[in-house]
Design an enzyme around this catalytic site. Structure first.
Site, mmCIF file in Angstrom:
data_model
loop_
_atom_site.group_PDB
_atom_site.id
_atom_site.type_symbol
_atom_site.label_atom_id
_atom_site.label_comp_id
_atom_site.label_asym_id
_atom_site.label_seq_id
_atom_site.Cartn_x
_atom_site.Cartn_y
_atom_site.Cartn_z
ATOM 1 N N THR A 1 19.343 27.870 -32.030
ATOM 2 C CA THR A 1 19.983 28.501 -33.177
ATOM 3 C C THR A 1 20.491 27.404 -34.118
ATOM 4 O O THR A 1 20.702 26.264 -33.700
ATOM 5 C CB THR A 1 21.123 29.437 -32.732
ATOM 6 O OG1 THR A 1 22.070 28.691 -31.980
ATOM 7 C CG2 THR A 1 20.580 30.592 -31.892
ATOM 8 N N THR B 1 23.314 26.207 -35.993
ATOM 9 C CA THR B 1 24.458 25.307 -35.790
ATOM 10 C C THR B 1 24.371 24.615 -34.433
ATOM 11 O O THR B 1 24.682 23.431 -34.312
ATOM 12 C CB THR B 1 25.790 26.067 -35.924
ATOM 13 O OG1 THR B 1 25.852 26.644 -37.240
ATOM 14 C CG2 THR B 1 26.989 25.152 -35.724
ATOM 15 N N CYS B 2 23.916 25.340 -33.427
ATOM 16 C CA CYS B 2 23.803 24.771 -32.088
ATOM 17 C C CYS B 2 22.803 23.611 -32.062
ATOM 18 O O CYS B 2 23.039 22.588 -31.424
ATOM 19 C CB CYS B 2 23.393 25.845 -31.088
ATOM 20 S SG CYS B 2 24.509 27.262 -31.048
ATOM 21 N N SER B 3 21.676 23.784 -32.760
ATOM 22 C CA SER B 3 20.616 22.774 -32.750
ATOM 23 C C SER B 3 20.811 21.664 -33.773
ATOM 24 O O SER B 3 20.343 20.547 -33.563
ATOM 25 C CB SER B 3 19.259 23.439 -33.022
ATOM 26 O OG SER B 3 18.872 24.231 -31.929
#
Length: 159
Positions: free
Chosen positions: A45, A47-49
């Site tokens: 996703t 922001t996560c990545s």
């Protein structure tokens, strides 16, 4: 109710993804270790990545210099976590925890209902520091924020 500082992390079976995929109990995984565990809503996703996991990869050596292990938790299956780790060049010592059914996340009270976005059950964005399975610091992000669970914030918090 959400897990709190002073609580022991719940004992749940989970899959740890490093050099291999292992089914482990969280009580054994955290026993005798000082760990920074950060949770993300989902592998791959935005922001996560783009920000969350890369920050911990970038600062991984600083955590290790302080005697800390680092683990990333997501409500994804082990194969997704393995592919995400490879895509993000995650060192094998930074464990990726696949909580496929969300059992560990729910036991900590840190679940997020992503049904409105077609994502089902997910983890809230958080970071915690645990010593021998006991939570010593806990930082849970407000919805839509990314401040207190970053690698930089945790390094500053832990001195």
């Amino acid at each position: 109710m959400s897990i709190q500082v002073g609580d022991t992390l719940p004992d749940v079976e989970i899959r740890a993804v490093g050099a291999s995929i292992e089914q482990v109990h969280t009580s054994a995984l955290f026993a005798g270790r000082k760990v920074v565990l950060f949770g993300v809503p989902g592998a791959f996703t935005p922001t996560c990545s783009n920000r969350h996991l890369p920050g911990y990869v970038q600062h991984f050596a600083q955590f290790r210099e302080r005697g800390l292990d680092v683990m990333c938790l997501a409500v994804n299956d082990a194969y997704v976590m393995q592919a995400w780790a490879a895509a993000q060049h995650v060192p094998p010592e930074l464990l990726m925890l696949a909580d496929g059914n969300g059992n560990f996340t729910k036991a900590m009270g840190l679940e997020l209902d992503g049904n409105a976005y077609g994502m089902g059950l997910r983890s809230r964005r958080f970071a915690l520091y645990a010593d021998n399975g006991v939570v010593k610091q806990l930082q849970v992000e407000a919805p839509g924020e990314f401040r207190v669970s970053t690698a930089e914030a945790m390094l500053e918090l832990l001195g």
